[in-house]
Design a protein around this motif. Sequence first.
Motif, short mmCIF file in Angstrom:
data_model
loop_
_atom_site.label_atom_id
_atom_site.label_comp_id
_atom_site.label_asym_id
_atom_site.label_seq_id
_atom_site.Cartn_x
_atom_site.Cartn_y
_atom_site.Cartn_z
N ASP A 1 26.50 27.48 27.75
CA ASP A 1 25.08 27.30 28.04
C ASP A 1 24.71 27.71 29.46
OD1 ASP A 1 24.68 26.37 25.50
OD2 ASP A 1 24.79 24.24 26.05
N LYS A 2 25.67 27.62 30.37
CA LYS A 2 25.41 27.98 31.75
C LYS A 2 25.91 29.38 32.09
CE LYS A 2 25.16 23.19 33.14
NZ LYS A 2 24.80 22.83 31.77
N GLY A 3 26.31 30.13 31.07
CA GLY A 3 26.70 31.52 31.26
C GLY A 3 28.01 31.69 32.01
N ILE A 4 28.88 30.67 31.98
CA ILE A 4 30.14 30.73 32.70
C ILE A 4 31.20 31.36 31.80
CG2 ILE A 4 32.00 29.34 33.71
CD1 ILE A 4 29.81 27.38 34.59
N THR A 5 31.83 32.41 32.30
CA THR A 5 32.80 33.14 31.49
C THR A 5 34.11 33.40 32.23
OG1 THR A 5 31.88 35.27 32.21
CG2 THR A 5 30.99 34.31 30.19
N ASP A 6 34.34 32.70 33.35
CA ASP A 6 35.60 32.91 34.05
C ASP A 6 35.99 31.65 34.81
OD1 ASP A 6 34.07 32.84 36.41
OD2 ASP A 6 33.90 35.02 36.48
N ILE A 7 37.18 31.70 35.38
CA ILE A 7 37.72 30.54 36.07
C ILE A 7 36.88 30.16 37.28
CG2 ILE A 7 39.69 29.77 37.46
CD1 ILE A 7 41.51 31.25 35.60
N ALA B 1 55.56 37.26 39.54
CA ALA B 1 54.17 37.15 40.02
C ALA B 1 53.50 35.90 39.48
CB ALA B 1 53.36 38.39 39.67
N GLY B 2 54.31 34.86 39.24
CA GLY B 2 53.76 33.63 38.69
C GLY B 2 52.73 32.97 39.58
N ASN B 3 52.76 33.28 40.88
CA ASN B 3 51.78 32.70 41.79
C ASN B 3 50.43 33.40 41.73
OD1 ASN B 3 52.85 35.06 42.91
ND2 ASN B 3 52.33 34.43 44.98
N SER B 4 50.32 34.48 40.96
CA SER B 4 49.05 35.22 40.94
C SER B 4 48.55 35.48 39.52
CB SER B 4 49.23 36.56 41.66
OG SER B 4 50.23 37.34 41.04
N LEU B 5 49.09 34.76 38.54
CA LEU B 5 48.66 34.94 37.16
C LEU B 5 48.01 33.66 36.67
CD1 LEU B 5 51.75 36.85 35.72
CD2 LEU B 5 49.50 37.80 36.21
N ALA B 6 46.74 33.53 36.93
CA ALA B 6 45.99 32.35 36.52
C ALA B 6 45.31 32.64 35.19
CB ALA B 6 44.97 31.96 37.58
N PHE B 7 45.92 32.25 34.10
CA PHE B 7 45.38 32.54 32.77
C PHE B 7 43.93 32.08 32.69
CE2 PHE B 7 44.45 31.40 28.38
CZ PHE B 7 44.82 32.55 27.72
N ASP B 8 43.08 33.00 32.26
CA ASP B 8 41.65 32.71 32.12
C ASP B 8 41.33 32.59 30.64
OD1 ASP B 8 38.94 32.46 32.21
OD2 ASP B 8 38.62 34.08 33.65
N GLY B 9 41.26 31.36 30.15
CA GLY B 9 41.01 31.14 28.73
C GLY B 9 39.56 30.83 28.42
N SER B 10 38.66 31.03 29.38
CA SER B 10 37.28 30.60 29.20
C SER B 10 36.55 31.36 28.10
CB SER B 10 36.51 30.74 30.52
OG SER B 10 36.63 32.04 31.04
#
Length: 752
Positions: free
Chosen positions: A82-88, A140-149
């Motif tokens: 509803d607020k148009g949020i599509t990412d982390i 690169a585990g410190n830079s892979l923030a899964f974005d499930g939004s």
Amino acid sequence: MKKVNTKSKRKFKSPKRSAITSVAALATCIAAPVSAQSTADEAEASDGNNDNIIIVTASRREEQSVETPVSLTAVDPSDLLDKGITDINGLADFVPNLQAADGGAPGLGNLVIRGLYAGGAATTGIYINDVPYGPVIGGAGNSLAFDGSLFDLDRVEVLRGPQGTLFGSTSLGGTVRYVTAQPSLTDFEGMGEFDLSTTRNGGTNYRLRGRLSAPIAQDVLAVSVAGYYEDTGGYIDQPVRNLTNVDGSEFWGLQGSVLFTPVDDLEIRLNAIHQESDFDNNAFVDFDPATGTPFLGNLTNTGAVDTPLSINTDLYSGTIEYDFGFATLTSVTSFQNIQLTANSDLTAAFGPLADFLAPGGAPHTVGFTNVTDTDRFTQEVRLTSDDNKNLEWLVGIYYTDQDTSARQVATPNPDDILLLDGTNFSEYQEIAGFANLTYYINENWDITGGIRVSDYKNTANTALMGSPFVIGPGPFPSGSRQEDTFVSYLINTRYRVSDGFNLYARAANGFRPGGANLVVQVGGMTLGDPAYNADSLWSYEFGAKGVIFGGDAIYDVGFYYVDWSDTQLTNVLSAIGGITNAVDGAKAWGIEAAISGEPIENFQLTATLGISNNELKADNPILGALEGEELAGDPDFSASVIADYIIPVSDTVDVNLGATLRITGDTSISYRGGTGVGGVPIAPANPFFENDSYAQLDLRAGVKFDAVTLQFYVTNVTDSDAYQSIFTTAPNLYQAAVLRPRTIGAFVRFDF
């Protein structure tokens, strides 16, 4: 299969139309006046109307989020839509002290909770249902923030504070859980959405997404499939190569789920996710740390080579639950593969060296390629007691096996000079046993103790070639091996002052495994040790959460203190760096507060506040840092306000007007250095730079016709070019991911 603790079924309603069910109060001035009697009266006034309360499983047991004795935020994905949020980045607006360090690409970046990160592997555990995502270490585990939004979600749970007993290592700061929606066993459901927008001085962006869920056999078997595709126009220019909008990208993913309940007491869930992102070039701006201004103007970089990036993720999981009556047995099995190929421009750092090694030719450019490939298998089995009035328990075992190869190559052009070609092969294995026990002293007071014993082994072998001016004269360590056993503890207590008003206190610890560095030298100086040690911390916190305004708003406020030993920090003395352990570690404290609800009819409000202070406990000469300096990358302040006014037009039509304001405080990116203990001068490893505080304002307006939603929006209304996150790529060259310029767009969504 669902069991909700009857002691947690408090008689209060959640905020009308509210999406967040466990957010912390804006300030103690809200919590302090809420007496037990007034809170009880408010809860009683709204008795029975609690259909919108989100049930969370943060404790591996279903309970209402406002009753969990931990700092927790649960977000309903419909509110994100509803607020148009599509990412982390947008998700972080709902969560106090959650920072999404944008890496310039979807799925690339770092989620940091309470500022507890300054190098090494990730400190925030990311889970998809009960499956840990990403490498434990390396890859690169410190830079892979899964974005499930953009996936098919039931809710997002953000747990702040170490979660070592139930979620294991790399959850020092906390855990983010994407809980996927289950297919419906009874109804055909679906959703479709199309979004179109344009970015100032950039390209056109569009996104398609959809979901279908259908019962195959009524009440027995159901399936769902969801997917999305994004094409995003760039906005970064490269004047050196006379190129514009070089950072365009494509991002797409598919998710499939199966739910099978052959008998009443057995439930089987299968889930598969595939996700790909491809960037033409990174979205960074090069700037001078002395002035903070870009070298070639706003939204430009000095790139001399292409810097494409791609991330491919495959994750498969199966969950089996069987209810024995006295307890539920749960088995979770998963396999995942993550491939990252990232290219960067190291001309500024190594171009002069290439010119020296091949004199007489054209000036050299130097591209740097980092390719990582990680396979990870996990298995968890746990037995959870049924809810009862006196004693509840949980026991389980966990195993993971991870194989990673990480290759780094520095390639000059036009001459074929081998500057660096190194590959690190690592294997990580861990087996753990864990248990939690909750004892109810009386109806309103309980205490929980938890323990997890983790035995891990991490081996690494390095193959290294290159110029002696880069890697040094040798000899080079060919491998390392670390084995250790770590015990995580948890103790918390919760007191229900009244219905809808809870106090809690919590002490917990956690750890992060050690690992190996790719050891190279620049100018005769070794960058880091061959290996670095595990780090660990203890966190102590207390807080209050409950309901106010007659049950129409929820609050949670808390304070924490952290003692962090052997803190893993990034040691960047040039373009290639490593991880080092801080002398005597670090300490941290902070305040988290937020409120969410509908204090006035048809007016929805969510507001968050986070204050964090993280500092070194001793001088660290290798970093050029003094005792008391703040850890790099930690904003000292963050806040957000999300407001929406709903105008009912008819029984099926609503008009919505909304705004989101987010504020991020000053952030130190490096260390000042100076005179250390005993008058010893300590020179900063990199020029000191402090990123100024900044704000971003988004506006939206839309109309909802029953099952159809049409919304127009403007993000970054003021067209701020503030730096979101900053990276050091050479001693005097910093790069920053900037806010996307003002973007105007609209989306239409159909639900059925």
